[in-house]
Design an enzyme around this catalytic site. Structure first.
Site, PDB file in Angstrom:
ATOM      1  N   GLU A 164     -25.981  12.240  92.283  1.00  0.00           N
ATOM      2  CA  GLU A 164     -26.855  13.066  91.437  1.00  0.00           C
ATOM      3  C   GLU A 164     -28.309  12.975  91.886  1.00  0.00           C
ATOM      4  O   GLU A 164     -29.043  13.958  91.867  1.00  0.00           O
ATOM      5  CB  GLU A 164     -26.749  12.606  89.981  1.00  0.00           C
ATOM      6  CG  GLU A 164     -25.408  12.913  89.347  1.00  0.00           C
ATOM      7  CD  GLU A 164     -25.278  12.274  87.971  1.00  0.00           C
ATOM      8  OE1 GLU A 164     -25.431  12.973  86.974  1.00  0.00           O
ATOM      9  OE2 GLU A 164     -25.053  11.051  87.905  1.00  0.00           O
ATOM     10  N   HIS A 195     -15.921  30.714  94.114  1.00  0.00           N
ATOM     11  CA  HIS A 195     -16.281  30.795  92.681  1.00  0.00           C
ATOM     12  C   HIS A 195     -15.822  29.552  91.904  1.00  0.00           C
ATOM     13  O   HIS A 195     -15.556  29.623  90.714  1.00  0.00           O
ATOM     14  CB  HIS A 195     -15.675  32.024  91.996  1.00  0.00           C
ATOM     15  CG  HIS A 195     -15.824  33.294  92.772  1.00  0.00           C
ATOM     16  ND1 HIS A 195     -16.879  34.158  92.599  1.00  0.00           N
ATOM     17  CD2 HIS A 195     -15.062  33.841  93.768  1.00  0.00           C
ATOM     18  CE1 HIS A 195     -16.753  35.188  93.429  1.00  0.00           C
ATOM     19  NE2 HIS A 195     -15.656  35.012  94.160  1.00  0.00           N
ATOM     20  N   SER A 240     -22.625   2.920  82.361  1.00  0.00           N
ATOM     21  CA  SER A 240     -23.430   3.422  81.249  1.00  0.00           C
ATOM     22  C   SER A 240     -23.884   2.247  80.414  1.00  0.00           C
ATOM     23  O   SER A 240     -23.174   1.245  80.287  1.00  0.00           O
ATOM     24  CB  SER A 240     -22.569   4.363  80.404  1.00  0.00           C
ATOM     25  OG  SER A 240     -23.077   4.444  79.093  1.00  0.00           O
TER      26      SER A 240
END
Ligand code: ARG
Length: 462
Positions: free
Chosen positions: A292, A158, A279
């Site tokens: 990703e 979890h 970024s």
């Protein structure tokens, strides 16, 4: 089409430009030129061996096909969108080069068995390539497992800290998972490595061809027996894309862990600059974009599977043009898996695990709680009671801002008289791992066994 279509006999009008543009598959299936030519050469040699065409005709056709192969490789025969598909493009070029004898190539053959053949040949190469990439990925996982052998980390359920495990154990779990992907692809290859050639349009042919001969020449394990089946199904592609979907899912889960583990919050790994990006606005950022994207591309692989299943679901036997739509999803799946596996492997090579931090995190937590409960069980308490007592100890520690390592025997005895001095062999995360006894567990001996096993398996693999 500038030239007359090869099937123009019964038509009074040429195919409209719009219809040609709409129906042409050359943009995709030009990728099959090698398979198509190899299939044609095998076919023409068989026709000659079975005396359906002469040896001289076969030689002429074979040589011209080889020359066309070279023309395509060197860009001298650009496969432009004036062609309907790769099969017609090559045949047209053949006739252009050697005249009407080139028209004999298509004796006892149809584009229906031809495309099924090309795809099965393509799949065979693709499967072997992906299997190799899986092996390389496993080798790096194994290398990291050995490098970090003995390093502890919190195991999770979890996404909550559960029990201490060896980092090597966690990494080796992926080796086992992708091993099944390797096997699934191998199973798919076993079933798909059969030749459909000779099924012709659907009913077979009245020429005395030898289907086994072409099958053997092309390295197949046999033929797809039923000629209608041979041209009707695409289950070999579906099976392949299904196996790839599961593989992509495994990569995606690992990519997700990389994303999480590289956050400040986790700080378990340091992915090298070469596999992260900055970024455009926030100068401090270091983003796990590569991980990703591996995760993100999984969606297109699943999409390809659903695309193919839906395209096939209502097709009456035998061939239907709908099936031409299988190329893009098949090729895209191969491309995605190839690049994702490659990049994942290299990103893993360039990732360091922060072992001090991992172990520090474990010290300041309660992940050995199950071990305390197990201790009480060995002292004769029912597990439920032991669970309850240990829960109360956790609660006590939280209230007093301490961890198991800070407890003394006197305090422990206030929770249960069954605690003795040997409880101090069970309180720490490393002890938890070392006390594991069951097969396949996270104990160093068991993890070592896995390392030995995979070293042997992966060494034997090409
Ligand atoms: N381009 C076609 C495909 O990919 C080849 C088979 C065409 N057959 C036909 N009867 N039109 O499916």
């Amino acid at each position: 089409m500038s030239q007359k279509a090869l099937w123009s006999g019964r038509f009074k009008e040429p195919l409209s430009q719009a219809a040609l543009k709409f129906s042409s598959s050359i943009e995709f299936d030009k990728r099959l030129y090698q398979e198509d030519i190899a299939g044609s050469i095998a076919h023409v040699e068989m026709l000659s061996a079975c005396r359906i065409i002469t040896a001289a005709e076969a030689r002429k056709i074979r040589n011209a096909l080889k020359a066309i192969h070279k023309e395509i490789e060197t860009g001298k025969f650009p496969l432009g969108d004036e062609y309907e598909d790769i099969h017609l493009a090559i045949e047209q070029r053949l006739i252009q080069k050697i005249g009407p004898v080139g028209g004999k190539l298509h004796t006892a053959r149809s584009r229906n068995d031809q495309i099924a053949l090309d795809e099965r040949l393509f799949l065979r190469t693709a499967i072997r390539e992906i299997q190799k990439l899986i092996t390389q990925f496993q080798r790096v996982l194994l290398y990291k497992s050995e490098k970090y052998f003995g390093v502890l980390m919190p195991g999770y359920t979890h996404v909550q800290r559960a029990q201490p495990v060896l980092l090597a154990h966690h990494l080796l779990a992926y080796v086992s998972m992708v091993e099944r992907d390797y096997e699934r692809l191998g199973d798919c290859l076993k079933r798909s490595n059969k030749s459909p050639l000779g099924a012709a349009a659907l009913a077979g042919t009245s020429f005395p061809i030898d289907r086994m001969k072409t099958a053997k020449k092309l390295g197949f394990d046999g033929i797809v027996e039923n000629s209608i089946d041979a041209v009707s199904d695409r289950d070999y592609i579906l099976e392949f894309v299904s196996a790839c979907s599961i593989l992509a899912m495994h990569l995606s889960r690992m990519a997700e862990e990389f994303v999480l583990w590289s956050t400040k919050e986790f700080s378990f790994v340091q992915i090298s600059d070469a596999y992260t990006t900055g970024s455009s606005i926030m100068p401090q950022k270091k983003n796990p974009d590569i991980a990703e994207l591996i995760r993100g591309k999984t969606g297109s692989v699943y999409g390809n599977l659903v695309n193919l299943l839906t395209m096939m679901k209502a097709l009456p036997l035998a061939y239907n043009r709908d099936m031409q739509e299988d190329k893009a999803p098949l090729f895209e799946t191969v491309n995605t898996l190839r690049t994702s596996l490659f990049v994942m492997t290299h990103m893993l090579v360039h990732t360091e695990f922060r072992k001090e931090h991992l172990e520090e995190e474990l010290r300041n937590d309660f992940t050995s709680a199950t071990d305390i409960a197990d201790y009480l069980v060995r002292q004769g308490l029912p597990f439920r009671e032991a669970h309850e007592i240990t829960g109360r100890i956790v609660s006590y520690c939280i209230d007093h801002r301490m961890y198991f390592g800070n407890l003394d025997l006197e305090t422990l005895k206030t929770f249960s008289k069954h605690f003795e001095a040997d409880i101090f062999d069970f309180l720490l995360p490393r002890q938890s791992v070392e006390q594991k006894k069951s097969a396949g567990s996270t104990s160093p001996q068991e993890v070592k066994k896995q390392i030995v096993h995979w070293t042997r398996v992966l060494k034997a693999r090409k």
